[in-house]
Design a protein around this motif. Structure first.
Motif, PDB file in Angstrom:
ATOM      1  N   ARG A   1     -18.930  81.473  28.118  1.00  0.00           N
ATOM      2  CA  ARG A   1     -19.689  80.439  27.412  1.00  0.00           C
ATOM      3  C   ARG A   1     -18.791  79.511  26.611  1.00  0.00           C
ATOM      4  NH1 ARG A   1     -23.808  83.917  24.045  1.00  0.00           N
ATOM      5  NH2 ARG A   1     -24.424  81.840  23.326  1.00  0.00           N
ATOM      6  N   HIS A   2     -17.573  79.954  26.304  1.00  0.00           N
ATOM      7  CA  HIS A   2     -16.651  79.164  25.503  1.00  0.00           C
ATOM      8  C   HIS A   2     -15.270  79.219  26.135  1.00  0.00           C
ATOM      9  CE1 HIS A   2     -19.728  79.178  22.347  1.00  0.00           C
ATOM     10  NE2 HIS A   2     -19.845  80.473  22.579  1.00  0.00           N
ATOM     11  N   GLY A   3     -14.534  78.116  26.035  1.00  0.00           N
ATOM     12  CA  GLY A   3     -13.179  78.111  26.562  1.00  0.00           C
ATOM     13  C   GLY A   3     -12.784  76.742  27.087  1.00  0.00           C
ATOM     14  N   ARG A   4     -11.710  76.731  27.857  1.00  0.00           N
ATOM     15  CA  ARG A   4     -11.173  75.495  28.429  1.00  0.00           C
ATOM     16  C   ARG A   4     -11.314  75.521  29.945  1.00  0.00           C
ATOM     17  NH1 ARG A   4      -7.658  72.310  25.648  1.00  0.00           N
ATOM     18  NH2 ARG A   4      -6.589  71.849  27.610  1.00  0.00           N
ATOM     19  N   PHE A   5     -11.322  74.323  30.540  1.00  0.00           N
ATOM     20  CA  PHE A   5     -11.295  74.220  31.990  1.00  0.00           C
ATOM     21  C   PHE A   5     -10.313  73.139  32.410  1.00  0.00           C
ATOM     22  CE2 PHE A   5     -14.291  70.893  30.870  1.00  0.00           C
ATOM     23  CZ  PHE A   5     -13.987  69.873  31.764  1.00  0.00           C
ATOM     24  N   LYS A   6      -9.818  73.255  33.619  1.00  0.00           N
ATOM     25  CA  LYS A   6      -8.954  72.227  34.193  1.00  0.00           C
ATOM     26  C   LYS A   6      -9.179  72.191  35.686  1.00  0.00           C
ATOM     27  CE  LYS A   6      -4.155  70.752  34.813  1.00  0.00           C
ATOM     28  NZ  LYS A   6      -2.724  71.043  34.536  1.00  0.00           N
ATOM     29  N   PHE A   7      -9.397  70.985  36.222  1.00  0.00           N
ATOM     30  CA  PHE A   7      -9.497  70.814  37.674  1.00  0.00           C
ATOM     31  C   PHE A   7      -8.311  69.996  38.133  1.00  0.00           C
ATOM     32  CE2 PHE A   7     -10.758  68.631  41.576  1.00  0.00           C
ATOM     33  CZ  PHE A   7     -11.118  69.729  42.352  1.00  0.00           C
ATOM     34  N   ASP A   8      -7.523  70.557  39.030  1.00  0.00           N
ATOM     35  CA  ASP A   8      -6.308  69.907  39.534  1.00  0.00           C
ATOM     36  C   ASP A   8      -6.479  69.613  41.013  1.00  0.00           C
ATOM     37  OD1 ASP A   8      -3.808  69.026  40.169  1.00  0.00           O
ATOM     38  OD2 ASP A   8      -2.746  70.843  39.562  1.00  0.00           O
ATOM     39  N   SER A   9      -6.625  68.330  41.337  1.00  0.00           N
ATOM     40  CA  SER A   9      -6.847  67.936  42.732  1.00  0.00           C
ATOM     41  C   SER A   9      -5.564  67.960  43.560  1.00  0.00           C
ATOM     42  CB  SER A   9      -7.441  66.524  42.787  1.00  0.00           C
ATOM     43  OG  SER A   9      -6.542  65.588  42.217  1.00  0.00           O
ATOM     44  N   GLN A  10      -4.416  68.175  42.897  1.00  0.00           N
ATOM     45  CA  GLN A  10      -3.142  68.218  43.613  1.00  0.00           C
ATOM     46  C   GLN A  10      -2.652  69.649  43.846  1.00  0.00           C
ATOM     47  OE1 GLN A  10      -1.917  65.329  44.802  1.00  0.00           O
ATOM     48  NE2 GLN A  10      -3.744  64.430  43.867  1.00  0.00           N
ATOM     49  N   ALA A  11      -3.388  70.616  43.365  1.00  0.00           N
ATOM     50  CA  ALA A  11      -2.977  72.011  43.525  1.00  0.00           C
ATOM     51  C   ALA A  11      -3.027  72.426  44.990  1.00  0.00           C
ATOM     52  CB  ALA A  11      -3.868  72.922  42.688  1.00  0.00           C
ATOM     53  N   SER A  12      -2.113  73.293  45.370  1.00  0.00           N
ATOM     54  CA  SER A  12      -2.088  73.805  46.738  1.00  0.00           C
ATOM     55  C   SER A  12      -3.257  74.755  46.964  1.00  0.00           C
ATOM     56  CB  SER A  12      -0.768  74.550  46.994  1.00  0.00           C
ATOM     57  OG  SER A  12       0.343  73.693  46.817  1.00  0.00           O
ATOM     58  N   LEU A  13      -3.809  74.721  48.161  1.00  0.00           N
ATOM     59  CA  LEU A  13      -4.900  75.620  48.494  1.00  0.00           C
ATOM     60  C   LEU A  13      -4.376  77.050  48.627  1.00  0.00           C
ATOM     61  CD1 LEU A  13      -6.804  73.475  51.158  1.00  0.00           C
ATOM     62  CD2 LEU A  13      -7.452  73.893  48.800  1.00  0.00           C
ATOM     63  N   THR A  14      -5.105  77.992  48.068  1.00  0.00           N
ATOM     64  CA  THR A  14      -4.685  79.398  48.082  1.00  0.00           C
ATOM     65  C   THR A  14      -5.280  80.105  49.296  1.00  0.00           C
ATOM     66  OG1 THR A  14      -6.528  79.898  46.590  1.00  0.00           O
ATOM     67  CG2 THR A  14      -4.382  79.539  45.586  1.00  0.00           C
ATOM     68  N   TYR A  15      -4.711  79.835  50.464  1.00  0.00           N
ATOM     69  CA  TYR A  15      -5.246  80.398  51.703  1.00  0.00           C
ATOM     70  C   TYR A  15      -5.260  81.920  51.692  1.00  0.00           C
ATOM     71  CZ  TYR A  15      -4.944  75.733  53.809  1.00  0.00           C
ATOM     72  OH  TYR A  15      -5.101  74.394  54.092  1.00  0.00           O
ATOM     73  N   ILE A  16      -4.323  82.523  50.984  1.00  0.00           N
ATOM     74  CA  ILE A  16      -4.215  83.977  50.969  1.00  0.00           C
ATOM     75  C   ILE A  16      -5.437  84.627  50.327  1.00  0.00           C
ATOM     76  CG2 ILE A  16      -3.023  84.093  48.732  1.00  0.00           C
ATOM     77  CD1 ILE A  16      -2.315  86.243  51.860  1.00  0.00           C
ATOM     78  N   GLU A  17      -6.201  83.857  49.533  1.00  0.00           N
ATOM     79  CA  GLU A  17      -7.391  84.397  48.873  1.00  0.00           C
ATOM     80  C   GLU A  17      -8.682  84.021  49.597  1.00  0.00           C
ATOM     81  OE1 GLU A  17      -7.385  86.527  46.653  1.00  0.00           O
ATOM     82  OE2 GLU A  17      -5.417  86.394  45.711  1.00  0.00           O
ATOM     83  N   MET A  18      -8.599  83.304  50.706  1.00  0.00           N
ATOM     84  CA  MET A  18      -9.795  82.787  51.367  1.00  0.00           C
ATOM     85  C   MET A  18     -10.220  83.660  52.544  1.00  0.00           C
ATOM     86  SD  MET A  18      -9.070  78.697  51.455  1.00  0.00           S
ATOM     87  CE  MET A  18      -8.602  77.782  49.985  1.00  0.00           C
ATOM     88  N   THR A  19     -11.512  83.933  52.604  1.00  0.00           N
ATOM     89  CA  THR A  19     -12.064  84.666  53.753  1.00  0.00           C
ATOM     90  C   THR A  19     -12.351  83.736  54.926  1.00  0.00           C
ATOM     91  OG1 THR A  19     -14.331  84.349  52.978  1.00  0.00           O
ATOM     92  CG2 THR A  19     -13.181  86.340  52.237  1.00  0.00           C
ATOM     93  N   GLY A  20     -12.462  82.434  54.646  1.00  0.00           N
ATOM     94  CA  GLY A  20     -12.892  81.474  55.664  1.00  0.00           C
ATOM     95  C   GLY A  20     -14.354  81.117  55.496  1.00  0.00           C
TER      96      GLY A  20
END
Length: 291
Positions: free
Chosen positions: A131-150
């Motif tokens: 409910r509280h905290g910070r966020f950041k969206f980075d459109s230049q970040a590399s995709l983390t394919y190793i964490e993706m199921t597809g």
């Protein structure tokens, strides 16, 4: 380009809306204020591709290879196979789940179980607990394919699931539509999501004529309940708040800040993930007991 701020300014639902509406690709980091979120112990990292959620990591670092760990713990691959995969992570150019499935190393059913565990469960937990905290969206970040199921999930679907589980709405009280306002559908059909019974009833009456208080009375619901439904259907773009008298759009308190401009979006060919009804039922019961 990146977007950063505090959850006190933008709710998770609004952040997801910004990302989906622009079909954004990148990495969303959610760093809870651990002093105010006592049940949360780790940050969240969400990979988006074309506005769809591809992976969710709940941990102190992105390199802990959670999907591989899940696969190894469930015994779907041998320790030797997992060790070999870990050496190939830097060269992986597609979701790990797609790679394993194309080599007949894992089944579609197993990928669905992994997706439910790592993406659906983490998103629901994040909406309930953070409910509280910070966020950041980075459109230049590399995709983390190793964490993706597809498999993937639209930000709209994720928002609806998360808000349905929310028990404490105090932090969103100022963003709810007014009880004297009416709700107006933005389209003839609720495209892209499946509404539950109460949402559908409110949707059917959202024609810009009846106030939220009257809708609640008509349906035998608490006014606050209809306000919450109005918020979650508005924040995913299915309706908006209007004056009950003149049926004119009001200033939308949820979207009163200008939308950020992003560049460099990449397209996605990933498969949408159907969600197990039994899995969600068990998850809802667990989170409610925990709350």
């Amino acid at each position: 380009m990146s977007l950063a701020g505090y959850l006190s300014e933008y709710s998770l639902a609004e952040i997801f809306h910004f990302i989906q509406e622009g079909n954004k690709t990148g990495l969303l980091s959610i760093e809870p204020d651990f002093g105010l979120n006592r049940s949360v112990s780790n940050p969240y990292y969400l990979s988006f591709q074309g506005g769809r959620i591809m992976s969710v990591v709940n941990g102190n670092q992105l390199e802990h290879q959670g999907l591989l760990k899940t696969i190894e713990q469930r015994g779907w691959l041998s320790p030797e196979q997992v060790a070999r995969l870990k050496t190939q992570t830097n060269s992986l150019q597609q979701p790990l789940g797609n790679y394993l499935k194309s080599h007949n190393a894992i089944t579609s059913e197993q990928l669905m179980l992994a997706f439910n565990s790592q993406v659906i469960a983490n998103i629901c937990q994040m909406f309930v607990e953070v409910r509280h905290g910070r966020f950041k969206f980075d459109s230049q970040a590399s995709l983390t394919y190793i964490e993706m199921t597809g498999l993937s999930l639209t930000a709209k679907q994720a928002t609806l699931m998360g808000l349905r589980l929310l028990l404490d709405w105090s932090d969103l009280a100022a963003k709810l539509p007014a009880s004297v306002s009416a709700l107006q559908r933005s389209s003839t059909e609720p495209v892209g999501v499946r509404l539950d019974r109460q949402e559908l009833l409110v949707w059917q009456l959202a024609v810009g004529e009846m106030s939220i208080a009257k809708i609640a009375k008509n349906l035998g619901l608490e006014t606050s309940r209809v306000q919450q439904i109005g918020f979650r259907l508005s924040v995913i773009g299915l309706m908006y708040e209007v004056s009950a008298e003149a049926s004119q759009p009001l200033v939308n308190r949820m979207m009163d800040a200008p939308k950020p401009i992003f560049v460099g979006s990449r397209s996605s060919n990933s498969t949408a993930a159907p969600i197990s009804t039994s899995f969600l039922s068990n998850l809802v019961g667990f989170l409610k007991r925990k709350g």
